[in-house]
Design an enzyme around this catalytic site. Structure first.
Site, PDB file in Angstrom:
ATOM      1  CG  ASP A  30      25.397  95.967  53.447  1.00  0.00           C
ATOM      2  OD1 ASP A  30      25.317  95.004  52.674  1.00  0.00           O
ATOM      3  OD2 ASP A  30      26.142  95.973  54.460  1.00  0.00           O
ATOM      4  CB  ILE A  31      24.515  96.153  58.740  1.00  0.00           C
ATOM      5  CG1 ILE A  31      24.385  96.627  60.173  1.00  0.00           C
ATOM      6  CG2 ILE A  31      25.594  95.094  58.579  1.00  0.00           C
ATOM      7  CD1 ILE A  31      23.919  95.539  61.131  1.00  0.00           C
ATOM      8  CG  ASN A  86      28.779  88.515  46.312  1.00  0.00           C
ATOM      9  OD1 ASN A  86      29.377  88.751  45.269  1.00  0.00           O
ATOM     10  ND2 ASN A  86      28.793  89.353  47.338  1.00  0.00           N
ATOM     11  N   GLY A  92      31.686  84.278  46.988  1.00  0.00           N
ATOM     12  CA  GLY A  92      31.878  85.230  48.093  1.00  0.00           C
ATOM     13  C   GLY A  92      30.610  85.519  48.882  1.00  0.00           C
ATOM     14  CD  GLN A  93      24.743  83.491  48.808  1.00  0.00           C
ATOM     15  OE1 GLN A  93      25.012  82.638  47.951  1.00  0.00           O
ATOM     16  NE2 GLN A  93      23.515  83.726  49.217  1.00  0.00           N
ATOM     17  CG  HIS A  99      21.863  89.330  49.390  1.00  0.00           C
ATOM     18  ND1 HIS A  99      22.116  88.084  49.917  1.00  0.00           N
ATOM     19  CD2 HIS A  99      23.066  89.964  49.326  1.00  0.00           C
ATOM     20  CE1 HIS A  99      23.410  87.975  50.167  1.00  0.00           C
ATOM     21  NE2 HIS A  99      24.006  89.096  49.814  1.00  0.00           N
ATOM     22  CG  HIS A 101      25.422  93.397  47.472  1.00  0.00           C
ATOM     23  ND1 HIS A 101      25.840  93.716  48.746  1.00  0.00           N
ATOM     24  CD2 HIS A 101      25.518  92.052  47.382  1.00  0.00           C
ATOM     25  CE1 HIS A 101      26.190  92.617  49.393  1.00  0.00           C
ATOM     26  NE2 HIS A 101      26.001  91.583  48.585  1.00  0.00           N
TER      27      HIS A 101
HETATM   28  P1  AMP Z   1      27.069  88.727  50.662  1.00  0.00           P
HETATM   29  O1  AMP Z   1      28.561  88.646  50.847  1.00  0.00           O
HETATM   30  O2  AMP Z   1      26.666  88.987  49.245  1.00  0.00           O
HETATM   31  O3  AMP Z   1      26.356  87.535  51.267  1.00  0.00           O
HETATM   32  O4  AMP Z   1      26.617  90.032  51.441  1.00  0.00           O
HETATM   33  C1  AMP Z   1      25.952  90.043  52.647  1.00  0.00           C
HETATM   34  C2  AMP Z   1      25.728  91.499  52.988  1.00  0.00           C
HETATM   35  O5  AMP Z   1      24.756  91.570  54.024  1.00  0.00           O
HETATM   36  C3  AMP Z   1      26.993  92.216  53.497  1.00  0.00           C
HETATM   37  O6  AMP Z   1      27.238  93.363  52.678  1.00  0.00           O
HETATM   38  C4  AMP Z   1      26.629  92.592  54.931  1.00  0.00           C
HETATM   39  O7  AMP Z   1      27.163  93.828  55.319  1.00  0.00           O
HETATM   40  C5  AMP Z   1      25.113  92.613  54.876  1.00  0.00           C
HETATM   41  N1  AMP Z   1      24.442  92.367  56.144  1.00  0.00           N
HETATM   42  C6  AMP Z   1      24.678  91.366  57.019  1.00  0.00           C
HETATM   43  N2  AMP Z   1      23.849  91.435  58.072  1.00  0.00           N
HETATM   44  C7  AMP Z   1      23.051  92.519  57.858  1.00  0.00           C
HETATM   45  C8  AMP Z   1      21.989  93.137  58.584  1.00  0.00           C
HETATM   46  N3  AMP Z   1      21.575  92.662  59.768  1.00  0.00           N
HETATM   47  N4  AMP Z   1      21.417  94.244  58.064  1.00  0.00           N
HETATM   48  C9  AMP Z   1      21.838  94.739  56.884  1.00  0.00           C
HETATM   49  N5  AMP Z   1      22.815  94.203  56.142  1.00  0.00           N
HETATM   50  C10 AMP Z   1      23.420  93.114  56.619  1.00  0.00           C
END
Ligand code: AMP
Ligand code: ZN
Length: 114
Positions: A30-31, A86, A92-93, A99, A101
């Protein structure tokens, strides 16, 4: 071509720190990690969320769940880990490509009741 960030990562149009890659699934760091280990596991198929899944996705979803503990162990999470999915705005998505986590390290209980 869709504009989805995770599809762009699948198509290698955006960089990621990959930890797993096969024909169906991809996993990367995760970024913006919330713990020492924070991996994002996705299907390469663009599915918006769990809300959009159906019986045709049974094997794919099973494969994701079975991979999660393997990835967690590879990241050194021998003591356990947390999975979060999520779903939709109400869940909270923020990235609308399904995906999981995979989170671990020194994490608190998910829900505090005080
Ligand atoms: P969600 O709230 O479940 O949709 O989580 C989205 C997740 O994607 C968050 O934890 C972000 O930090 C992560 N994210 C968004 N863009 C990127 C990216 N380019 N590379 C890796 N993780 C990302
Ligand atoms: Zn996508």
């Amino acid at each position: 071509m869709n504009n989805c960030i995770f599809c762009k990562i699948v198509r290698r149009e955006m960089p990621s720190q990959k930890v797993y890659d096969d024909d169906d699934l991809l996993a990367f760091h995760d970024i913006n990690p919330v713990a020492q280990v924070h991996i994002i596991l996705i299907p390469k198929l663009h599915l918006v969320s769990l809300m959009e899944t159906n019986d045709s996705h049974t094997a794919l979803l099973g494969k994701m769940l079975l991979l999660a503990p393997k990835l967690a162990k590879e990241q050194g999470l021998n003591n356990g880990f947390r999975t979060i999915i999520n779903t939709g705005k109400g869940g909270g998505q923020e990235v609308f490509h399904l995906h999981i986590h995979i989170i671990g390290g020194n994490i608190p209980p998910m829900v505090r009741r005080d």
